[in-house]
Design a protein around this motif. Structure first.
Motif, PDB file in Angstrom:
ATOM      1  N   VAL A  76     -44.708 -18.559 -28.506  1.00  0.00           N
ATOM      2  CA  VAL A  76     -46.130 -18.381 -28.203  1.00  0.00           C
ATOM      3  C   VAL A  76     -46.622 -19.511 -27.298  1.00  0.00           C
ATOM      4  O   VAL A  76     -46.267 -20.672 -27.514  1.00  0.00           O
ATOM      5  CB  VAL A  76     -46.984 -18.465 -29.503  1.00  0.00           C
ATOM      6  CG1 VAL A  76     -48.439 -18.113 -29.212  1.00  0.00           C
ATOM      7  CG2 VAL A  76     -46.421 -17.589 -30.601  1.00  0.00           C
ATOM      8  N   ALA A  77     -47.478 -19.184 -26.329  1.00  0.00           N
ATOM      9  CA  ALA A  77     -48.201 -20.203 -25.552  1.00  0.00           C
ATOM     10  C   ALA A  77     -49.685 -19.983 -25.805  1.00  0.00           C
ATOM     11  O   ALA A  77     -50.156 -18.841 -25.814  1.00  0.00           O
ATOM     12  CB  ALA A  77     -47.883 -20.057 -24.065  1.00  0.00           C
ATOM     13  N   VAL A  78     -50.410 -21.089 -26.033  1.00  0.00           N
ATOM     14  CA  VAL A  78     -51.844 -20.986 -26.346  1.00  0.00           C
ATOM     15  C   VAL A  78     -52.643 -21.711 -25.268  1.00  0.00           C
ATOM     16  O   VAL A  78     -52.533 -22.935 -25.117  1.00  0.00           O
ATOM     17  CB  VAL A  78     -52.166 -21.607 -27.727  1.00  0.00           C
ATOM     18  CG1 VAL A  78     -53.664 -21.495 -28.028  1.00  0.00           C
ATOM     19  CG2 VAL A  78     -51.352 -20.935 -28.834  1.00  0.00           C
ATOM     20  N   GLN A  79     -53.465 -20.969 -24.539  1.00  0.00           N
ATOM     21  CA  GLN A  79     -54.343 -21.592 -23.542  1.00  0.00           C
ATOM     22  C   GLN A  79     -55.690 -21.893 -24.209  1.00  0.00           C
ATOM     23  O   GLN A  79     -56.368 -20.978 -24.672  1.00  0.00           O
ATOM     24  CB  GLN A  79     -54.559 -20.632 -22.375  1.00  0.00           C
ATOM     25  CG  GLN A  79     -55.423 -21.228 -21.288  1.00  0.00           C
ATOM     26  CD  GLN A  79     -55.769 -20.201 -20.229  1.00  0.00           C
ATOM     27  OE1 GLN A  79     -56.408 -19.198 -20.506  1.00  0.00           O
ATOM     28  NE2 GLN A  79     -55.326 -20.443 -19.017  1.00  0.00           N
ATOM     29  N   LEU A  89     -49.294 -22.964 -17.683  1.00  0.00           N
ATOM     30  CA  LEU A  89     -49.212 -22.482 -19.070  1.00  0.00           C
ATOM     31  C   LEU A  89     -48.999 -20.975 -19.151  1.00  0.00           C
ATOM     32  O   LEU A  89     -48.198 -20.496 -19.937  1.00  0.00           O
ATOM     33  CB  LEU A  89     -50.471 -22.857 -19.866  1.00  0.00           C
ATOM     34  CG  LEU A  89     -50.286 -22.402 -21.319  1.00  0.00           C
ATOM     35  CD1 LEU A  89     -50.243 -23.565 -22.266  1.00  0.00           C
ATOM     36  CD2 LEU A  89     -51.281 -21.372 -21.737  1.00  0.00           C
ATOM     37  N   ILE A  90     -49.691 -20.233 -18.294  1.00  0.00           N
ATOM     38  CA  ILE A  90     -49.586 -18.769 -18.406  1.00  0.00           C
ATOM     39  C   ILE A  90     -48.220 -18.255 -17.958  1.00  0.00           C
ATOM     40  O   ILE A  90     -47.859 -17.118 -18.237  1.00  0.00           O
ATOM     41  CB  ILE A  90     -50.704 -18.045 -17.626  1.00  0.00           C
ATOM     42  CG1 ILE A  90     -50.604 -18.337 -16.134  1.00  0.00           C
ATOM     43  CG2 ILE A  90     -52.080 -18.371 -18.178  1.00  0.00           C
ATOM     44  CD1 ILE A  90     -51.296 -17.284 -15.292  1.00  0.00           C
ATOM     45  N   SER A  91     -47.439 -19.109 -17.235  1.00  0.00           N
ATOM     46  CA  SER A  91     -46.129 -18.643 -16.776  1.00  0.00           C
ATOM     47  C   SER A  91     -44.974 -19.263 -17.571  1.00  0.00           C
ATOM     48  O   SER A  91     -43.815 -19.147 -17.185  1.00  0.00           O
ATOM     49  CB  SER A  91     -45.972 -18.905 -15.281  1.00  0.00           C
ATOM     50  OG  SER A  91     -46.337 -20.223 -14.977  1.00  0.00           O
ATOM     51  N   VAL A  92     -45.320 -19.870 -18.710  1.00  0.00           N
ATOM     52  CA  VAL A  92     -44.272 -20.400 -19.600  1.00  0.00           C
ATOM     53  C   VAL A  92     -43.495 -19.223 -20.200  1.00  0.00           C
ATOM     54  O   VAL A  92     -44.075 -18.175 -20.496  1.00  0.00           O
ATOM     55  CB  VAL A  92     -44.956 -21.243 -20.719  1.00  0.00           C
ATOM     56  CG1 VAL A  92     -44.050 -21.437 -21.919  1.00  0.00           C
ATOM     57  CG2 VAL A  92     -45.415 -22.578 -20.157  1.00  0.00           C
ATOM     58  N   ASP A  93     -42.183 -19.389 -20.373  1.00  0.00           N
ATOM     59  CA  ASP A  93     -41.350 -18.346 -21.001  1.00  0.00           C
ATOM     60  C   ASP A  93     -41.767 -18.166 -22.449  1.00  0.00           C
ATOM     61  O   ASP A  93     -41.624 -19.097 -23.258  1.00  0.00           O
ATOM     62  CB  ASP A  93     -39.876 -18.789 -20.980  1.00  0.00           C
ATOM     63  CG  ASP A  93     -39.168 -18.254 -19.757  1.00  0.00           C
ATOM     64  OD1 ASP A  93     -39.503 -17.129 -19.342  1.00  0.00           O
ATOM     65  OD2 ASP A  93     -38.300 -18.979 -19.230  1.00  0.00           O
ATOM     66  N   CYS A  94     -42.294 -17.014 -22.793  1.00  0.00           N
ATOM     67  CA  CYS A  94     -42.698 -16.758 -24.184  1.00  0.00           C
ATOM     68  C   CYS A  94     -42.920 -15.261 -24.349  1.00  0.00           C
ATOM     69  O   CYS A  94     -42.946 -14.509 -23.376  1.00  0.00           O
ATOM     70  CB  CYS A  94     -43.987 -17.528 -24.517  1.00  0.00           C
ATOM     71  SG  CYS A  94     -45.386 -17.032 -23.524  1.00  0.00           S
ATOM     72  N   GLU A  95     -43.043 -14.850 -25.600  1.00  0.00           N
ATOM     73  CA  GLU A  95     -43.288 -13.428 -25.869  1.00  0.00           C
ATOM     74  C   GLU A  95     -44.780 -13.139 -26.026  1.00  0.00           C
ATOM     75  O   GLU A  95     -45.250 -12.047 -25.748  1.00  0.00           O
ATOM     76  CB  GLU A  95     -42.563 -12.998 -27.164  1.00  0.00           C
ATOM     77  CG  GLU A  95     -41.056 -12.838 -27.031  1.00  0.00           C
ATOM     78  CD  GLU A  95     -40.314 -14.170 -26.875  1.00  0.00           C
ATOM     79  OE1 GLU A  95     -40.626 -15.108 -27.630  1.00  0.00           O
ATOM     80  OE2 GLU A  95     -39.448 -14.268 -25.992  1.00  0.00           O
TER      81      GLU A  95
END
Ligand code: NAD
Length: 409
Positions: free
Chosen positions: A210-213, A281-287
């Motif tokens: 998960v990435a959290v902006q 952040l929005i282009s970090v590898d995550c699901e």
């Protein structure tokens, strides 16, 4: 019609295309029912006076008294207040709350005011808008840069004006003044319940990244909830920058660092945590990508960079309509704001009900009621999206519009 509002209304118009309704009925929501614009004058600590623009918009009360927060920000405009009030109209209908939508704002940078000046501002706001608000008319709450203390001052001022204890006029109050348990993490928890209902179908399994902006109120609570459910939070950001840790951030330690230093980037350098550019952040590898900062963060210029297959919108309007189209074509599923961040207004509704009944519920009760409500509406929207082969955002607006139209007699 103004820009932001016009853009927001396209979503209602799109929903109308999937329903067998007279399209002229949509004209009812093309502009707000009532917007009051006022000048707030307050005395500063040094004896001088300052003047600020302020608004309260009651966008639509077809389904009940209007409900929505009061925002303090130097960039607040009538267009922004009306757009947010429109979103509240849709959100309350999505959640089947007996409310219409409202919003308030003051064009001010509150960091320039002392505590006593902030108190005078809050009280002045209520003196000016006392005829607009009321427990059966229009019920404010906190929003950007307003908090429990602001609501306590405002509720107290309203009581003085009407001459009686009226806690149901404002929600988001301190517990000691009739606030509800469970309000602090309600927005994140509501989104978490929606995600929980859909996770399996969306292919999100324990260990998903998960990435959290936006690691503020909503963002830090969702990070905690997701971490305890077995997700791996690999990146977070705030207004000062972003950090990433492919092995997963320790959210408790991160919260402590943010508490100490006021930002997330100070956590870089420890345990494999590195700094990245905020817009990375929005282009970090995550699901899963959680948007919990500001509006319009994903737009036509960066939507193609999103790596996640699912986006949870805890912020209001973080994705533009143009970006929605790009994400849809790329197969990215968006859990839309008017459903995903509605936990806050649902617990505000619980507060209003408790104030009117004089009967206060336990935290277990609040969580159980919130879960039931979020899951019921999420399941209906999910079924509608599948049935009509439309996005979850379209389906959420279809769901809202059906309820709004049904209330017109
Ligand atoms: P907050 O002020 O506590 O947190 C916002 C966070 O976003 C802060 O950490 C800030 O530093 C960060 N941020 C600002 N600009 C950024 C940028 N360019 N990039 C990355 N991060 C940035 O606010 P909140 O209450 O958590 O609200 C967040 C969003 O959720 C807002 O859009 C708000 O309208 C929406 N929302 C909040 C609630 C609620 O109950 N808190 C309810 C519904 C919707």
């Amino acid at each position: 019609m103004t820009r932001k509002l016009k853009k927001a209304l396209t979503r209602l118009v799109d929903a109308g295309k999937h329903l067998n309704i007279d399209p002229t009925i949509l004209k009812k929501w093309e502009f707000p029912q009532e917007t009051t614009h006022a000048r707030l004058t307050i005395r500063m600590d040094d004896g001088s006076h300052k003047h600020f623009r302020a608004w309260r918009c009651r966008y639509d009360d077809t389904r009940g008294p209007t409900k929505g927060g009061i925002r303090y920000h130097q960039s607040v405009t009538a267009d922004e207040v009306e757009t947010l009030a429109f979103l509240m109209t849709a959100k309350c209908a999505v959640m089947n709350l007996p409310f219409g939508g409202g919003k308030g704002g003051v064009q001010i940078d509150p960091s320039c005011l002392s505590k006593t000046e902030l108190e005078r501002l809050a009280r002045r706001y209520v003196q000016i808008f006392a005829k607009v608000i009321g427990p059966n008319r229009d019920i404010p709450a906190p929003d950007v840069n307003t908090n429990k203390m602001t609501m306590a001052w405002m509720a107290n001022e309203y009581d003085s004006i009407v001459g009686e204890w009226t806690p149901a006029v404002i929600t988001g109050k301190p517990i000691s003044l009739g606030g509800s348990l469970g309000r602090d993490d309600a927005t994140a928890r509501g989104g978490y319940y929606v995600l929980g209902l859909m996770a399996k179908d969306l292919g999100l399994i324990p260990g998903a990244r998960v990435a959290v902006q936006g690691f503020g109120n909503a963002g830090s609570y969702i990070a905690q909830l997701l971490e305890s459910a077995g997700y791996k939070v690999v990146a977070v950001s705030d207004s000062k920058g972003a950090i990433c840790c492919p092995a997963g951030l320790d959210i408790k330690k991160l919260n402590a660092a943010k508490e100490r230093n006021g930002n997330v980037t100070s956590f870089a350098g420890s345990d494999g945590v590195s700094r990245i550019a905020a817009d990375e952040l929005i282009s970090v590898d995550c699901e899963l990508l959680v948007l919990a900062a500001l509006e319009d963060m994903i737009h036509a210029g960066n939507a193609a960079n999103v790596k996640a297959s699912v986006i949870l919108e805890l912020a209001n309007s973080p994705i533009t309509p143009e970006a929605d189209e790009i994400l849809k074509n790329r197969g990215v599923v968006v859990l839309p704001d008017i459903l995903a961040n509605a936990g806050g207004v649902v617990v505000s509704y619980f507060e209003w009900v408790q104030n009117r009944q004089g009967d206060y519920w336990s935290i277990e009760d609040i969580h159980a009621r919130l879960k039931t409500k979020m899951e019921a509406e999420a399941a209906a929207i999910w079924a509608c999206a599948k049935d009509k082969n439309i996005t979850l955002r379209n389906a959420a607006y279809v769901h809202a519009l059906l309820r709004l139209v049904d209330a017109i007699y």
